[in-house]
Design an enzyme around this catalytic site. Structure first.
Site, PDB file in Angstrom:
ATOM      1  N   CYS A   1       0.869  -1.169   0.000  1.00  0.00           N
ATOM      2  CA  CYS A   1       0.000   0.000   0.000  1.00  0.00           C
ATOM      3  C   CYS A   1       0.906   1.220   0.000  1.00  0.00           C
ATOM      4  O   CYS A   1       2.110   1.108   0.192  1.00  0.00           O
ATOM      5  CB  CYS A   1      -0.873   0.013   1.240  1.00  0.00           C
ATOM      6  SG  CYS A   1      -1.745  -1.539   1.506  1.00  0.00           S
TER       7      CYS A   1
ATOM      8  N   ASN B   1       1.074   0.169   6.562  1.00  0.00           N
ATOM      9  CA  ASN B   1       1.565  -0.799   5.574  1.00  0.00           C
ATOM     10  C   ASN B   1       2.108  -1.961   6.362  1.00  0.00           C
ATOM     11  O   ASN B   1       2.940  -1.755   7.241  1.00  0.00           O
ATOM     12  CB  ASN B   1       2.774  -0.215   4.818  1.00  0.00           C
ATOM     13  CG  ASN B   1       2.395   0.382   3.506  1.00  0.00           C
ATOM     14  OD1 ASN B   1       1.232   0.368   3.124  1.00  0.00           O
ATOM     15  ND2 ASN B   1       3.373   0.927   2.827  1.00  0.00           N
ATOM     16  N   GLY B   2       1.692  -3.168   6.033  1.00  0.00           N
ATOM     17  CA  GLY B   2       2.248  -4.320   6.751  1.00  0.00           C
ATOM     18  C   GLY B   2       1.141  -5.185   7.299  1.00  0.00           C
ATOM     19  O   GLY B   2      -0.024  -5.078   6.884  1.00  0.00           O
TER      20      GLY B   2
ATOM     21  N   LYS C   1       4.307 -11.967 -18.247  1.00  0.00           N
ATOM     22  CA  LYS C   1       3.760 -10.677 -18.707  1.00  0.00           C
ATOM     23  C   LYS C   1       2.335 -10.859 -19.215  1.00  0.00           C
ATOM     24  O   LYS C   1       1.460 -10.042 -18.940  1.00  0.00           O
ATOM     25  CB  LYS C   1       4.612 -10.080 -19.837  1.00  0.00           C
ATOM     26  CG  LYS C   1       6.070  -9.791 -19.578  1.00  0.00           C
ATOM     27  CD  LYS C   1       6.355  -8.765 -18.522  1.00  0.00           C
ATOM     28  CE  LYS C   1       6.522  -9.393 -17.167  1.00  0.00           C
ATOM     29  NZ  LYS C   1       7.165  -8.587 -16.149  1.00  0.00           N
TER      30      LYS C   1
ATOM     31  N   GLU D   1      -0.128 -11.581 -16.413  1.00  0.00           N
ATOM     32  CA  GLU D   1      -0.248 -10.483 -15.463  1.00  0.00           C
ATOM     33  C   GLU D   1      -1.110  -9.330 -15.972  1.00  0.00           C
ATOM     34  O   GLU D   1      -1.939  -8.804 -15.241  1.00  0.00           O
ATOM     35  CB  GLU D   1       1.188  -9.991 -15.244  1.00  0.00           C
ATOM     36  CG  GLU D   1       1.419  -9.105 -14.102  1.00  0.00           C
ATOM     37  CD  GLU D   1       2.900  -8.695 -14.039  1.00  0.00           C
ATOM     38  OE1 GLU D   1       3.735  -9.163 -14.852  1.00  0.00           O
ATOM     39  OE2 GLU D   1       3.202  -7.873 -13.174  1.00  0.00           O
TER      40      GLU D   1
ATOM     41  N   HIS E   1       6.884 -33.608 -22.659  1.00  0.00           N
ATOM     42  CA  HIS E   1       6.542 -34.349 -21.444  1.00  0.00           C
ATOM     43  C   HIS E   1       5.173 -33.938 -20.907  1.00  0.00           C
ATOM     44  O   HIS E   1       4.886 -34.135 -19.738  1.00  0.00           O
ATOM     45  CB  HIS E   1       7.644 -34.154 -20.403  1.00  0.00           C
ATOM     46  CG  HIS E   1       8.972 -34.649 -20.887  1.00  0.00           C
ATOM     47  ND1 HIS E   1       9.264 -35.983 -20.997  1.00  0.00           N
ATOM     48  CD2 HIS E   1      10.062 -33.989 -21.353  1.00  0.00           C
ATOM     49  CE1 HIS E   1      10.483 -36.130 -21.494  1.00  0.00           C
ATOM     50  NE2 HIS E   1      10.983 -34.931 -21.718  1.00  0.00           N
TER      51      HIS E   1
ATOM     52  N   LYS F   1       2.356  -3.113  -7.063  1.00  0.00           N
ATOM     53  CA  LYS F   1       3.810  -3.103  -7.139  1.00  0.00           C
ATOM     54  C   LYS F   1       4.345  -3.377  -5.741  1.00  0.00           C
ATOM     55  O   LYS F   1       3.858  -2.807  -4.764  1.00  0.00           O
ATOM     56  CB  LYS F   1       4.237  -1.705  -7.603  1.00  0.00           C
ATOM     57  CG  LYS F   1       5.659  -1.614  -8.063  1.00  0.00           C
ATOM     58  CD  LYS F   1       5.766  -1.983  -9.517  1.00  0.00           C
ATOM     59  CE  LYS F   1       7.154  -1.861 -10.059  1.00  0.00           C
ATOM     60  NZ  LYS F   1       7.323  -2.721 -11.252  1.00  0.00           N
TER      61      LYS F   1
HETATM   62  C1  F6R Z   1       6.074  -8.980 -12.636  1.00  0.00           C
HETATM   63  C2  F6R Z   1       6.436  -8.348 -11.390  1.00  0.00           C
HETATM   64  C3  F6R Z   1       6.575  -9.189 -10.173  1.00  0.00           C
HETATM   65  C4  F6R Z   1       7.820  -8.768  -9.391  1.00  0.00           C
HETATM   66  C5  F6R Z   1       7.897  -9.514  -8.052  1.00  0.00           C
HETATM   67  C6  F6R Z   1       9.168  -9.181  -7.293  1.00  0.00           C
HETATM   68  O1  F6R Z   1       5.998  -8.066 -13.685  1.00  0.00           O
HETATM   69  O2  F6R Z   1       6.612  -7.160 -11.328  1.00  0.00           O
HETATM   70  O3  F6R Z   1       6.611 -10.544 -10.479  1.00  0.00           O
HETATM   71  O4  F6R Z   1       8.942  -9.032 -10.164  1.00  0.00           O
HETATM   72  O5  F6R Z   1       6.790  -9.184  -7.275  1.00  0.00           O
HETATM   73  O6  F6R Z   1       9.272  -7.814  -7.069  1.00  0.00           O
HETATM   74  P1  F6R Z   1      10.663  -7.156  -6.689  1.00  0.00           P
HETATM   75  O7  F6R Z   1      11.542  -7.286  -7.890  1.00  0.00           O
HETATM   76  O8  F6R Z   1      10.341  -5.733  -6.352  1.00  0.00           O
HETATM   77  O9  F6R Z   1      11.194  -7.932  -5.545  1.00  0.00           O
END
Ligand code: F6R
Length: 609
Positions: free
Chosen positions: A2, A99-100, A486, A489, A505, A604
């Site tokens: 968040c 956050n957490g 990709k 997602e 396989h 993210k």
């Molecule tokens: C895919 C993506 C996620 C991150 C994963 C790790 O496009 O963004 O799979 O790669 O959540 O995130 P980081 O690299 O920030 O540890």
């Protein structure tokens, strides 16, 4: 996961916080809320949906010069207004953004309910708010109340708290979840991410784990959970103020895909030693002779970063001849790993805040292991908690779907493997050949971006397919997996990435006439075997798009379309072959009309385990 932001100063807290939340929206976007204090009253506005909804449905904003805000990615409780942050205590005196995760929430809630507290949400944060509220009601100062509450909590917390009785201050804490203070001229911000602060100030204080800060418009004081005072250094925020602007691009993902030539260039600037045919990662250099003793390298990360870890492991074992493998950080963290002093562990994370990566690195360090960090975010938890490491310098990545961080991370592993290879038995001639290939990458990545129209027409044609397969071999197996990730997602298309060898396989049974398959066929030692895999796919009627060099006639004769690769050193192919896959996913999501930068159910930086 968040985003949190707080403000105290002379301007409208609502305006400051709303602006910050918009920059943090990529961290979570299912609901948002702001609380301010005005005339001794706590005021609150919260809405399900994007920050735009909160803004539109609170047309006059909220008055006051102090406040806190939050943009949420739900963990505890469904996406409802009642579950939106900020949360208040039952007397509506304090408000908290968090956050957490509070791991012992059930136990604390039961105790508070038994004592007469009533809760309005399903969240763990409301329990934290109630603990702070009760502590201030008992006469504790706000910082002491926060310390008392946090001492009862097991879990992680990046929090900011306001108290309507003290409208001139905010109290923030970092317990396993990042918090930075933005220092202005008669105004102060608190945020979970320095990107939220950058347009307002270029000065920040990064809280260390276990620190609590009390901030007013003009001052800040920091203590630890034992109330011992800490002195802190004011640092410069190095990110340019416009680094997070979209510019002329319709989406951050497309912008970030197109930033890759520059990102790759930046990632290796000053790190190539042309004379010696080697690389020199500063952090690595600091370890001196210790690196000669390394007998094994374990790379770890999650999601896209796991795939760059897999590329790194392949390069390390193939070229440096050091046994290496990659592991999912989430599994590494919980499997009680056997750690030895002659293994180098390499943690890879764009954000540097992924909870599973941090848990794995803490587990390895507690067992005495040596951990190097590869991250994009300066001052992130990963950068602070590893023994040494390197920044990939890809620039801020806002789109939830990672693109430029992948290529920059792969580049970092190339430099690491090259340096190790030259320390072992790679000759200067071979080192120089690899180094020259690295130097050509910015131009070659730009060439791959010119293939966007072809990727776009493939997306137009196959965008709605029920399944897509990505195949590669050797160093391109993780690239195939990244291509599939990709598509899953941002396009919600079932997809798999695998070794061409694995198809027979089982997965080959999925192939039926016309089904799209992407094949990565660079001119390396895997090509002959890939040709065999192409024949197997063609015999079953798959539509094959191959990423291969333009004049490879044998490949061209077996596939439906070739996306051309420039001639390159085999070690660098993942940085080139991934580009068409990123573009294909982008244009597929565009065709299907999805919210490309904010895919459903995701956010993210996954800061919960
Ligand atoms: C895919 C993506 C996620 C991150 C994963 C790790 O496009 O963004 O799979 O790669 O959540 O995130 P980081 O690299 O920030 O540890």
């Amino acid at each position: 996961m968040c985003g949190i932001i707080g403000y105290v100063g002379k301007r409208s807290a609502w305006e400051m916080i709303l602006g910050g939340l918009k920059r943090l929206e990529y961290r979570g976007y299912d609901s948002a809320g702001i609380a301010t204090i005005s005339d001794g009253q706590l005021l609150l506005s919260r809405r399900v949906g994007p920050i735009r909804t909160l803004e539109e449905e609170t047309p006059d904003g909220l008055p006051g010069n102090a406040g806190i805000g939050h943009t949420r990615w739900a963990t505890h409780g469904t996406v409802t207004e009642a579950n939106c942050h900020p949360h208040r205590d039952s007397k509506n005196r304090v408000a908290v953004v968090h956050n957490g995760i509070v791991d012992n929430v059930e136990e604390l809630r039961a105790e508070l309910v038994a004592g007469g507290s009533q809760f309005r949400s399903e969240t763990d944060t409301e329990v934290l708010a109630e603990l702070v509220g009760q502590a201030v009601a008992s006469g504790k100062s706000l910082p002491d109340a926060v310390v008392a509450a946090l001492n009862r909590v097991e879990g992680t917390a990046g929090i900011v708290v306001i108290d309507q009785a003290r409208p001139d201050r905010l109290v923030a804490a970092r317990i396993g979840s990042p918090v930075v203070l933005g220092i202005g001229d008669g105004e102060t911000w608190v945020a979970s991410d320095q990107l939220a602060l950058r347009p307002y100030t270029d000065r920040m204080v990064v809280l260390d784990d276990g620190e609590i800060a009390e901030v007013t418009a003009h001052t800040f004081k920091t203590v630890d959970l034992d109330k011992q005072a800490h002195s802190k250094r004011v640092e410069e925020i190095l990110t340019p103020p416009d680094a997070t602007e979209l510019g002329d691009y319709p989406h951050y993902m497309l912008k970030e895909i197109h930033e890759q030539p520059d990102a790759v260039d930046r990632s290796m600037r000053g790190r190539l030693n042309a004379a010696m045919g080697s690389a020199h990662l500063g952090g690595l250099q600091s370890q001196g002779a210790r690196l000669f003793d390394v007998q094994r390298v374990v790379f770890f990360g999650c999601g896209t970063s796991l795939y760059s870890a897999e590329v790194g492991a392949y390069l390390m074992s193939s070229y440096a001849r050091v046994p290496a493998h990659a592991q999912d950080a989430a599994e590494l963290a919980v499997q009680n790993p056997i750690v030895d002093s002659r293994t180098l562990y390499v943690a890879i994370s764009q954000s540097g805040e992924t909870a599973d990566v941090l848990a794995a690195l803490h587990e390895i360090r507690v067992k005495g292991g040596l951990v190097a960090g590869v991250t994009n975010v300066v001052g992130s938890s990963l950068a602070r908690d590893t023994d040494f490491g390197t920044y990939v310098h890809a620039g801020p990545e806002i789109s939830v779907c990672s693109t430029k961080a992948f290529t920059a991370q792969v580049l970092a592993t190339e430099l690491l493997a090259l340096q190790f290879a030259r320390m072992r038995d790679m000759s200067a001639t071979d080192g120089r050949a690899w180094l020259r290939a690295l130097e050509q990458l910015p131009e070659q990545v730009a060439f791959m971006l010119e293939q966007a129209p072809a990727c776009r027409s493939l997306a137009q044609r196959f965008g709605g397919s029920k399944y897509t397969m990505f195949v590669g071999r050797g160093v391109n197996v993780p690239v195939a997996q990244e291509g599939a990730l990709k598509l899953k997602e941002i396009c919600y298309v079932p997809a798999e990435g695998m070794s061409g060898a694995a198809m027979k396989h089982g997965p080959l049974a999925l192939i039926e006439p016309g089904l799209p398959v992407w094949a990565l066929v660079p001119p390396d030692e895997t090509r002959e075997r890939m040709l065999g895999n192409l024949r197997e796919l063609k015999a079953r009627g798959a539509h094959i798009s191959a990423v291969a060099i333009a004049d490879d006639k044998e490949v061209a004769g077996l596939v439906d379309q070739v996306i051309p690769l420039p001639r390159h050193h085999p070690a660098v192919s993942p940085i080139l072959t991934v580009i068409p896959l990123q573009l294909y996913a982008y244009y597929t999501a565009l065709k299907l009309g999805y919210d490309i930068d904010k895919p459903r159910n995701l956010a993210k930086s996954v800061t919960v385990m």
